[in-house]
Motif scaffolding. Structure first.
Motif, short mmCIF file in Angstrom:
data_model
loop_
_atom_site.label_atom_id
_atom_site.label_comp_id
_atom_site.label_asym_id
_atom_site.label_seq_id
_atom_site.Cartn_x
_atom_site.Cartn_y
_atom_site.Cartn_z
N SER A 1 0.83 -1.22 0.00
CA SER A 1 0.00 0.00 0.00
C SER A 1 0.86 1.26 0.00
CB SER A 1 -0.92 0.01 1.23
OG SER A 1 -0.17 0.21 2.43
N LEU B 1 0.31 4.56 -2.13
CA LEU B 1 -0.84 5.41 -1.82
C LEU B 1 -0.41 6.81 -1.41
CD1 LEU B 1 -3.96 5.55 -1.35
CD2 LEU B 1 -3.50 4.83 1.00
N VAL C 1 -5.48 2.16 -3.27
CA VAL C 1 -4.74 1.02 -3.79
C VAL C 1 -5.60 -0.22 -3.59
CG1 VAL C 1 -2.69 -0.43 -3.53
CG2 VAL C 1 -2.49 2.05 -3.30
#
Length: 388
Positions: free
Chosen positions: A291, A294, A376
């Motif tokens: 992630s 992001l 994401v």
């Protein structure tokens, strides 16, 4: 698992840190992976300065335990490499290719960490810089600070600061990331042509979780200095493994978790030399795992990762040992791909070929599309997970 993670005093997303720095100057390119400063020293508008600080984190605790169990001093060069790579690979993400300067910061408990360990870390640092030079990466070791701080540090902590000066027109910021881009993921595991043995892909993030979830309770009693005494006992060393247990890989359990963080510097230098204009963003999937990107999206965009590389044995072992939810696994660990490059499809194919020339697996793992807000999405065999 979320509760155990927080009880150990760690955070995958570093919310408090992001809040603390929210009002600070973001530099010349606010969305860049590293902070970019004006050229304070040369005062040249065509140049900029970069400085980055990072370290091996709690991986040094595992090195301490493995060294005590086996006498293997090589783990300390591995910790030096971790600290270096966590700096240099972050700087790669803005296109920095050197020359770099590096200063180490080591804090130790002198009663537990003798001089030969400090020597192994410091000399291992220079040895690794010599190794990097063979691939065109020039790093100058400027020394640093080694402090005896036993009242603060229970074993040892190994950090470093890296800096360089570069042309602004050679920067890779994430401002060019856009809908239609594809994501190329580069494997963190296997054995790259410039590595001397199999790499599990561990990197230097998520070590608190990996250590406590994989290793047996016996280590809490044998090495009490490896644990914060204030931690609840039910979150300390919950696993079934000893450090020397064999695995399906060429490494035992301790060696797997201690695999030195792979640098992608030789690969990225070659990619930038051939395809600089087509590189829209580079993300080092360290803290935050899959992630991570992001935080660097320049606009409301959705990154969909629907074709990630196979999960290597290490992360399956961690998940099975801990029973961690897969959503959290993708958010804490790199899961087998620690570097991702945002580009067009034609360039992606060329990047994959370059990675392959270094014996590193790579593939198009996802794509970017317009969205109402930044997010994401991970689509995997273990479920679909959305991070925003």
């Amino acid at each position: 698992m979320n509760d155990r993670y927080s009880q150990r005093g760690v955070s995958a997303q570093k919310e408090d840190v992001h809040k603390a720095v929210a009002k600070l100057d973001k530099g010349l390119f606010p969305n860049a992976f590293c902070k970019v400063y004006p050229d304070y020293w040369g005062n040249d508008p065509d140049y900029c300065n970069l400085m980055h600080a990072d370290g091996a984190g709690t991986k040094s605790i595992l090195a301490y335990m493995y060294w005590k169990e086996t006498g293997d001093m090589s783990v300390w060069k591995g910790i030096a490499i971790d600290s270096i790579v966590m700096n240099i690979d972050d700087l790669l993400c803005v296109g920095a290719t050197g020359p770099f300067t590096y200063s180490s910061t080591i804090g130790r408990n002198k009663h537990l960490i003798p001089g030969d360990v400090i020597s192994a870390i410091i000399n291992g640092t220079q040895e690794y810089f010599n190794d990097l030079r063979e691939y065109g990466i020039d790093v100058h070791f400027l020394g640093g600070e080694t402090a005896d701080v036993g009242d603060v540090v229970r074993t040892v902590i190994v950090d470093g600061t890296m800096a360089c000066r570069m042309r602004r027109d050679k920067l890779v910021t994430t401002e060019k990331m856009r809908a239609g881009d594809v994501v190329v993921s580069l494997a963190s595991y296997g054995q790259a042509s410039y590595e001397t043995r199999y790499n599990s892909g561990m990197g230097s993030n998520g070590l608190t979780s990996a250590r406590h979830e994989m290793l047996h309770k016996q280590y809490a009693e044998k090495y009490p200095e490896s644990v914060d005494p204030a931690l609840p006992k039910d979150v300390v060393y919950n696993g079934a493994y000893t450090l020397t247990d064999a695995t399906e890989t060429p490494l035992n359990v301790g060696q797997m978790i201690l695999s030195p963080t792979r640098t992608y510097a030789p690969v990225v230098l070659k990619i930038l030399a051939a395809h600089f204009d087509q590189i829209h963003g580079i993300i080092h999937c360290s803290g935050g795992g899959q992630s991570k990107c992001l935080h660097y999206l320049p606009a409301p965009l959705r990154v969909v990762k629907h074709n990630l590389l196979p999960i290597p044995p290490l992360f399956n072992l961690i998940q099975q040992s801990a029973g961690t939810e897969w959503r959290e696994m993708y958010q804490v660990f790199n899961m087998g791909q620690r570097l991702e490059i945002f580009t067009d499809k034609a360039t992606a194919d060329a990047i994959i070929e370059i990675a392959s020339s270094f014996n590193i697996d790579a593939q198009i793992s996802g794509f970017v599309e317009n969205a109402p807000a930044k997010e994401v999405v991970i689509e995997s065999n273990h479920g679909r997970f959305v991070y925003n």
